[in-house]
Design a protein around this motif. Structure first.
Motif, mmCIF file in Angstrom:
data_model
loop_
_atom_site.group_PDB
_atom_site.id
_atom_site.type_symbol
_atom_site.label_atom_id
_atom_site.label_comp_id
_atom_site.label_asym_id
_atom_site.label_seq_id
_atom_site.Cartn_x
_atom_site.Cartn_y
_atom_site.Cartn_z
ATOM 1 N N ALA A 94 24.456 -36.055 -10.415
ATOM 2 C CA ALA A 94 22.936 -35.855 -10.232
ATOM 3 C C ALA A 94 22.709 -34.269 -9.828
ATOM 4 C CB ALA A 94 22.367 -36.641 -9.126
ATOM 5 N N VAL A 95 21.783 -33.805 -10.414
ATOM 6 C CA VAL A 95 21.339 -32.316 -10.179
ATOM 7 C C VAL A 95 19.880 -32.110 -9.633
ATOM 8 C CG1 VAL A 95 21.228 -30.037 -11.176
ATOM 9 C CG2 VAL A 95 22.852 -31.592 -11.753
ATOM 10 N N SER A 96 19.453 -31.265 -8.840
ATOM 11 C CA SER A 96 18.173 -31.016 -8.560
ATOM 12 C C SER A 96 17.515 -30.219 -9.750
ATOM 13 C CB SER A 96 18.211 -30.191 -7.392
ATOM 14 O OG SER A 96 18.683 -28.916 -7.407
ATOM 15 N N VAL A 97 16.117 -30.371 -9.790
ATOM 16 C CA VAL A 97 15.366 -29.600 -10.972
ATOM 17 C C VAL A 97 15.714 -28.098 -11.050
ATOM 18 C CG1 VAL A 97 13.613 -31.277 -10.815
ATOM 19 C CG2 VAL A 97 13.389 -29.372 -9.527
ATOM 20 N N ASP A 98 15.919 -27.406 -10.077
ATOM 21 C CA ASP A 98 16.416 -26.251 -9.931
ATOM 22 C C ASP A 98 17.753 -25.762 -10.430
ATOM 23 O OD1 ASP A 98 17.503 -26.756 -7.794
ATOM 24 O OD2 ASP A 98 16.247 -25.388 -6.443
ATOM 25 N N GLY A 99 18.536 -26.900 -10.138
ATOM 26 C CA GLY A 99 20.092 -26.659 -10.551
ATOM 27 C C GLY A 99 20.985 -26.293 -9.438
ATOM 28 N N ARG A 100 20.352 -26.095 -8.245
ATOM 29 C CA ARG A 100 20.942 -25.598 -7.071
ATOM 30 C C ARG A 100 21.973 -26.558 -6.459
ATOM 31 N NH1 ARG A 100 20.683 -21.490 -3.267
ATOM 32 N NH2 ARG A 100 18.746 -20.660 -4.372
ATOM 33 N N HIS A 101 21.387 -27.878 -6.263
ATOM 34 C CA HIS A 101 22.182 -28.997 -5.545
ATOM 35 C C HIS A 101 22.643 -29.913 -6.719
ATOM 36 C CE1 HIS A 101 20.350 -27.740 -1.839
ATOM 37 N NE2 HIS A 101 19.245 -27.552 -2.490
ATOM 38 N N ILE A 102 24.010 -30.335 -6.676
ATOM 39 C CA ILE A 102 24.726 -30.987 -7.197
ATOM 40 C C ILE A 102 25.536 -32.116 -6.385
ATOM 41 C CG2 ILE A 102 26.397 -31.199 -9.142
ATOM 42 C CD1 ILE A 102 25.000 -27.770 -8.438
ATOM 43 N N THR A 103 25.490 -33.279 -6.784
ATOM 44 C CA THR A 103 26.327 -34.447 -6.156
ATOM 45 C C THR A 103 26.901 -35.032 -7.279
ATOM 46 O OG1 THR A 103 24.608 -34.712 -4.447
ATOM 47 C CG2 THR A 103 26.282 -36.522 -4.892
ATOM 48 N N VAL A 104 28.375 -35.280 -6.870
ATOM 49 C CA VAL A 104 29.123 -35.907 -7.919
ATOM 50 C C VAL A 104 29.896 -37.012 -7.185
ATOM 51 C CG1 VAL A 104 31.224 -35.875 -9.460
ATOM 52 C CG2 VAL A 104 29.755 -33.704 -9.042
ATOM 53 N N GLY A 105 29.574 -38.370 -7.693
ATOM 54 C CA GLY A 105 30.325 -39.533 -7.358
ATOM 55 C C GLY A 105 31.638 -39.656 -7.745
ATOM 56 N N VAL A 106 32.479 -40.139 -7.029
ATOM 57 C CA VAL A 106 34.069 -40.243 -7.451
ATOM 58 C C VAL A 106 34.385 -41.692 -7.265
ATOM 59 C CG1 VAL A 106 34.155 -37.943 -6.435
ATOM 60 C CG2 VAL A 106 34.754 -39.595 -5.020
ATOM 61 N N ARG A 107 35.570 -41.806 -7.685
ATOM 62 C CA ARG A 107 35.912 -43.325 -7.560
ATOM 63 C C ARG A 107 36.452 -43.716 -6.288
ATOM 64 N NH1 ARG A 107 37.285 -46.862 -11.494
ATOM 65 N NH2 ARG A 107 36.871 -45.306 -13.085
ATOM 66 N N THR A 108 37.192 -42.891 -5.692
ATOM 67 C CA THR A 108 37.695 -43.164 -4.358
ATOM 68 C C THR A 108 37.488 -41.941 -3.680
ATOM 69 O OG1 THR A 108 40.068 -42.260 -4.828
ATOM 70 C CG2 THR A 108 39.547 -44.524 -4.903
ATOM 71 N N GLY A 109 37.358 -41.876 -2.077
ATOM 72 C CA GLY A 109 37.078 -40.831 -1.190
ATOM 73 C C GLY A 109 35.512 -40.453 -1.241
ATOM 74 N N MET A 110 34.946 -39.383 -0.637
ATOM 75 C CA MET A 110 33.616 -38.821 -0.398
ATOM 76 C C MET A 110 33.369 -38.226 -1.821
ATOM 77 S SD MET A 110 33.527 -37.713 3.503
ATOM 78 C CE MET A 110 35.030 -36.289 3.432
ATOM 79 N N MET A 111 31.850 -38.047 -1.690
ATOM 80 C CA MET A 111 31.510 -37.295 -2.943
ATOM 81 C C MET A 111 31.603 -35.719 -2.965
ATOM 82 S SD MET A 111 27.587 -39.124 -2.828
ATOM 83 C CE MET A 111 27.509 -39.151 -1.144
ATOM 84 N N LYS A 112 31.471 -35.141 -4.049
ATOM 85 C CA LYS A 112 31.645 -33.810 -4.211
ATOM 86 C C LYS A 112 30.301 -32.925 -4.130
ATOM 87 C CE LYS A 112 36.185 -34.020 -3.619
ATOM 88 N NZ LYS A 112 36.960 -33.407 -2.540
ATOM 89 N N VAL A 113 29.905 -32.222 -3.192
ATOM 90 C CA VAL A 113 28.437 -31.608 -3.349
ATOM 91 C C VAL A 113 28.591 -30.243 -3.601
ATOM 92 C CG1 VAL A 113 27.701 -33.816 -2.249
ATOM 93 C CG2 VAL A 113 28.262 -31.693 -1.106
#
Length: 207
Positions: A94-113
């Motif tokens: 997922a990405v914010s409208v301005d592209g600054r904030h990104i969140t990546v879901g992963v199969r195991t473990g914590m998200m990458k942000v």
């Protein structure tokens, strides 16, 4: 994009690939879906595009595709691409409208942000794996749907402070499949394991 003129989709091409091949392709349209062209993304050998693992900023400048080793990123509307090896099996993004904030879901473990347009990533959030991620326009309100061992549906979490604190939502049901957040972050929609759809208009307080 915000006006719908620029669109993207991913495709598994249904071909037989050798173990070292690149699987899947990504297509884009700049005329509201009237015509489509294939993005020539330099995905590394042996990597696989993830279904649903693509997102972009409202203006289409920042684009992200997930693979089984991380994220492929463009900061120039797809003219050039860079592999970001997060060394995780990345799923949703997922990405914010301005592209600054990104969140990546992963199969195991914590998200990458990331809060610097994808230049660097850190681990945040629940540690049980995250299949689906979604965020508000500014990125402050976020939703994550867990990914349990064996591919089963998991817990739904929300954060209202850019990943700092996460709240599990288990009072309605324990097992969620997918969900999304409105642009202003006030409305949340989520689908339970039984395919029932739930909605909250108060940021997850009631459903």
């Amino acid at each position: 994009s915000s006006d719908g003129s620029l669109q993207m989709t991913s495709q598994s091409e249904g071909k037989s690939y050798p173990p070292t091949g690149v699987i899947g392709s990504v297509w884009q349209s700049s005329d509201s879906g009237g015509t489509w062209s294939k993005d020539n993304i330099p995905l590394q050998v042996g990597h696989i595009f993830r279904q649903g693992g693509l997102a972009m900023s409202a203006d289409g400048i920042y684009r992200y595709y997930t693979s089984n080793n991380g994220v492929v990123r463009s900061d120039d509307s797809g003219a050039t691409w860079n592999n970001i090896p997060l060394f995780v099996d990345a799923l949703g993004v997922a990405v914010s409208v301005d592209g600054r904030h990104i969140t990546v879901g992963v199969r195991t473990g914590m998200m990458k942000v990331s809060n610097d347009f994808g230049l660097s990533f850190v681990s945040k959030g629940p540690s049980a794996g995250n299949r689906v991620v979604s965020m508000s326009a500014d990125g402050s309100m976020q939703m994550s749907v867990g990914f349990l061992p064996g591919g089963s549906d998991g817990t739904l979490y929300t954060s209202q402070d850019y990943w700092t604190k996460w709240t599990p939502h288990v009072t309605v049901i324990n097992s969620w499949r997918t969900g999304t957040v409105s642009l202003d972050g006030n409305v949340l929609i989520a689908v339970g394991f039984s395919t029932s759809v739930y909605m909250s208009i108060d940021r997850g307080v009631t459903w």
